[in-house]
Design an enzyme around this catalytic site. Structure first.
Site, PDB file in Angstrom:
ATOM      1  N   GLY A 196      -2.277   9.002  -8.367  1.00 51.79           N
ATOM      2  CA  GLY A 196      -3.328   8.046  -8.072  1.00 51.79           C
ATOM      3  C   GLY A 196      -2.947   7.099  -6.967  1.00 51.79           C
TER       4      GLY A 196
ATOM      5  N   SER B 217      -8.341   5.131  -2.492  1.00 54.07           N
ATOM      6  CA  SER B 217      -9.325   4.085  -2.204  1.00 54.07           C
ATOM      7  C   SER B 217      -9.409   3.868  -0.704  1.00 54.07           C
ATOM      8  CB  SER B 217      -8.921   2.775  -2.887  1.00 54.07           C
ATOM      9  OG  SER B 217      -7.688   2.310  -2.348  1.00 54.07           O
ATOM     10  N   HIS B 218     -10.559   3.414  -0.257  1.00 56.65           N
ATOM     11  CA  HIS B 218     -10.729   2.979   1.126  1.00 56.65           C
ATOM     12  C   HIS B 218     -11.602   1.731   1.098  1.00 56.65           C
ATOM     13  CE1 HIS B 218     -10.141   4.947   5.298  1.00 56.65           C
ATOM     14  NE2 HIS B 218      -8.984   4.774   4.705  1.00 56.65           N
TER      15      HIS B 218
ATOM     16  N   SER C 279      -4.628  -0.275  -5.324  1.00 55.68           N
ATOM     17  CA  SER C 279      -5.281  -1.065  -4.276  1.00 55.68           C
ATOM     18  C   SER C 279      -5.322  -2.517  -4.723  1.00 55.68           C
ATOM     19  CB  SER C 279      -6.701  -0.542  -4.017  1.00 55.68           C
ATOM     20  OG  SER C 279      -7.365  -1.368  -3.074  1.00 55.68           O
TER      21      SER C 279
ATOM     22  N   HIS D 159       0.817  -1.209   0.000  1.00 58.73           N
ATOM     23  CA  HIS D 159       0.000   0.000   0.000  1.00 58.73           C
ATOM     24  C   HIS D 159       0.855   1.266   0.000  1.00 58.73           C
ATOM     25  CE1 HIS D 159      -3.691   2.258   0.704  1.00 58.73           C
ATOM     26  NE2 HIS D 159      -3.088   2.929   1.667  1.00 58.73           N
TER      27      HIS D 159
ATOM     28  N   GLN E 262      -7.721  10.077  12.309  1.00 59.28           N
ATOM     29  CA  GLN E 262      -8.062  11.018  11.233  1.00 59.28           C
ATOM     30  C   GLN E 262      -7.906  12.483  11.645  1.00 59.28           C
ATOM     31  OE1 GLN E 262      -9.357   9.927   7.788  1.00 59.28           O
ATOM     32  NE2 GLN E 262      -7.844   8.604   8.757  1.00 59.28           N
TER      33      GLN E 262
END
Length: 715
Positions: A512, A78-79, A515, A33, A299
């Site tokens: 970008g 992405s998540h 993932s 990642h 966060q």
């Protein structure tokens, strides 16, 4: 635990075995990642430079020139795994993370796009994930005041057990206010500002680099971050104020790998080291260990490089917005990353080894064995029923229920309604941005190279029908386990397809996210290859942007482009069980001329409506355009001898429908581009004729079918 070979490399380079805290740092920063260890060699094939590119890949976001005064910040993330374990918070923090990436470049976030991919909604778990992911995106984006102007919702069996949540964010900054993540000077302080640090999000980077297990929902919950959009809004304003006042020299969002990721990468980019004071980190939980403090992905936090004389001024800004802030480190001349906790050195690592030392490589790949594609399906007995089935499929049905959750008009820049081919935002005068996102995973599953090419072109066409031209691409490459040869082959071929088409259209790929490991142990499935992109373009005049539905009676309808027998991966074939049959659409040669011609027609001001043809083909586009006004069309001039269902449902690229009251003028602009007049607007029916086939649909029947998703979610 660190892989054995990684531990061996690190031990040799450091001259000793790393302690447990150091191993944790490497485990996260050397994860797929963060390090792109098996994808970096492939990503190098993208062309990332261009006339407008100010900053390309490698920073928190790319920077693209808009005009003499303004630049755009672009990013895509992405998540995916977090959104399966906790759909509301996983999706919400996905929005928050990409917004902070844009913010860290000195840009104010002005727009979001959200390409989303789910399993079929007849499954209760998939329905739960869908509803709460949308709720999470809306709850966060609405509260921070950033509009969602475009998106995609795609449904397929392969996403059961592993939904995809991709988010694009665009920001706007004055050229003078740009900052980067490259540390500037030894002796400058590192200030952590925003929310306090807790145990939420522990090991998020390594979690994103493995398959989802059957126990993921319970075992991985500590890896999920919890978002607070109100703190995020305060963080946006305080960071921009600090940058505007000149206090901030460099900046980095705290995303993957938390404090150690942001601070080590910032120092490394500036060829500096860093000394971190972990006791100074504001905590919201007691008893946190140094490893937890370093890698927690709590966060709404951002790291700022500030000169010593400006530290108190920056802390005052944080206090003004009621945010926690503390000096947690200092940049230094030597090349080590050192962390101190309770008077002891808990980590002392060569910073370049940590941030750049991970070995990269290409994995073995092999062409997957494809199923026998069989014989061409028989013509349906009742084409009207078939059309209604296709337009009521959740992939082609109206997404109004989704967009109704979002505040897409906040910041008052949005020029077209959500759900159109592209999002359009006014920036300066009548000049604006045109934005599109997404891909067709079924095309890419059958042919990753063609699917990759089609992804770029389809989004470029979405811009062209609104008068826009693409200037930059960001991507989110979602694939299964790259350690499997057939998955890595899909990944490689899709990248080649994306890169080749982007070069043909002279659009750089500027950033970008990758993932991987999107596989579900629970379901025993891997996702369809999903090379989703965000394409940002410009238009000289947003007032000329036509809607995607008919607005006038008696306008002439023109079909631009050629229809071919290309139904491989189509919504029509999939709906009736022919998932592997047919030819995948190819981007035709000189397709860029078609984009130019459509753009010229739109910007002439003579086009009253325009719409791209994509999923579901010509008949779906016609039904979408008949929103209040009907049409009568004859397709004999465009059928090329094809069977009627091929003409109606083919998903050939480089096609669009244009409506105009001045057909001769528009046809002159289309010039040598293939096109034909197929009918006229008017009435309360859509009447289609081809060869010996006549099909009549009332506007009420069309609307009823297209509202299938809304009925599911509201009844």
């Amino acid at each position: 635990m660190l892989p054995e070979n990684d531990l061996k490399i690190i031990t040799e380079e450091m001259g000793r075995e790393p302690n447990l805290v150091e191993q944790g740092c490497f485990l996260n920063l050397w994860s797929e990642h963060c390090s792109y260890r098996s994808s970096a060699p492939l990503l190098k094939s993208f062309t990332s430079s261009g006339e407008r590119v100010v900053i390309g890949p490698g920073d928190d976001a790319a920077i693209i020139e808009f005009d003499d005064q303004w630049v755009l910040a672009l990013g895509m993330e992405s998540h995916n795994h977090p959104s399966y374990v906790d759909p509301y918070n996983g999706a919400a923090t996905g929005v928050g993370g990409i917004v902070r990436d844009i913010l860290s470049m000195g840009a104010r976030p002005i727009a979001l796009m959200d390409p989303l991919y789910f399993g079929p909604l007849n499954n209760s778990k998939n329905l739960y994930l869908f509803e709460h992911i949308i709720e999470g995106i809306a709850g966060y984006g609405n509260c921070i005041g950033v509009p969602v102007v475009r998106g995609e919702a795609f449904f397929d069996d392969s996403y059961s057990g592993n939904p995809l949540v991709n988010v694009v964010c665009v920001g706007l900054a004055h050229k003078d206010n740009l900052v980067t993540a490259k540390a500037e000077k030894a002796g400058n302080k590192l200030i952590l500002m925003g929310a306090t640090t807790g145990r939420d999000g522990l090991g998020g980077a390594s979690f994103a680099s493995r398959d989802l297990s059957e126990e993921a929902e319970s075992e991985e919950r500590p890896s999920i971050q919890i978002g607070d959009p109100f703190t995020e809004k305060l963080l946006i304003e305080s960071t921009l104020e600090g940058i505007d006042k000149g206090y901030v020299k460099s900046c980095r969002d705290l995303g993957a790998a938390g404090i150690v990721g942001a601070s080590s990468e910032m120092a490394s980019k500036g060829n500096l080291g860093a000394y971190m004071f972990l006791d100074n980190v504001p905590l919201c939980e007691s008893g946190m260990k140094p490893f937890e403090i370093l890698i927690a992905e709590s966060q709404e936090r951002i790291l700022l490089e500030v000169e010593p004389d400006d530290v108190n001024l920056m802390l005052d800004v944080a206090e003004k917005y009621d945010l926690s802030a503390s000096v947690i480190g200092v940049l230094k001349e030597d090349s080590n990353y050192t962390a101190e906790f309770e008077g002891e050195i808990v980590a002392d690592i060569p910073v370049k080894l940590l941030t750049e030392g991970c070995p990269t490589f290409e994995r073995p790949s092999n062409h997957p064995v494809l199923q026998n594609r069989g014989e061409k399906p028989e013509l349906p007995l009742d084409l009207k029923v078939t059309i209604l089935d296709v337009i009521s499929s959740y992939n082609t049905a109206s997404k109004d229920w989704i967009y109704s959750q979002y505040d897409h008009e906040v910041q008052i820049r949005t020029s077209v309604k959500s759900g159109d081919d592209s999002g359009v935002l006014r920036i300066s005068g009548n000049k604006g941005l045109v934005m599109s996102c997404g891909c067709n995973p079924r095309h890419t599953l059958l042919d990753p190279y063609k699917g990759g090419r089609g992804t770029i072109f389809e989004n470029a066409m979405n811009l062209a029908v609104k008068g826009g031209i693409g200037i930059a691409i960001v991507d989110c490459l979602n694939f299964g386990n790259p350690e499997k040869g057939d998955i890595y082959w899909q990944f490689k071929q899709a990248i080649l397809g994306l890169g080749d088409c982007a070069r043909e259209l002279s659009i750089p790929v500027v950033g970008g996210n990758v993932s991987l490991y999107n596989e579900s142990e629970e379901r025993g499935t891997a996702i369809a290859p999903t090379p989703s992109i965000g394409l940002v373009g410009v238009t000289d005049d947003v007032t000329l942007t036509p809607p995607s539905h008919f607005v006038n009676e008696d306008d002439t309808i023109i079909l631009v482009g050629e229809t071919r027998d290309e139904l491989g991966g189509s919504e029509y074939y999939n709906l009736y069980g022919y998932r592997s049959y047919g030819s995948v659409p190819e981007v035709p040669k000189n397709a860029d001329f078609i984009l130019d011609a459509i753009r010229s027609a739109v910007l002439s001001g003579r086009v009253s409506a325009s719409h791209d043809l994509s999923s579901g083909g010509l008949v779906v586009a016609l039904c979408e355009m008949c929103d209040g006004i009907g049409a009568e069309v004859n397709l004999n001039s465009v059928g090329n001898g094809l069977r009627v269902d091929d003409v109606l449902f083919s998903e050939s690229h480089a096609r669009a429908i244009i409506a105009t009251s001045e057909p001769e003028y528009v046809r002159d602009l289309l010039n040598d581009v293939p096109h034909a007049i197929i009918g006229n607007t008017g009435g309360d029916l859509l009447a289609i004729s081809y060869a010996n086939t006549e099909i009549v649909l009332s506007l009420e029947e069309i609307s009823n079918a297209r509202m299938s998703l809304k009925r599911l979610m509201t009844e």
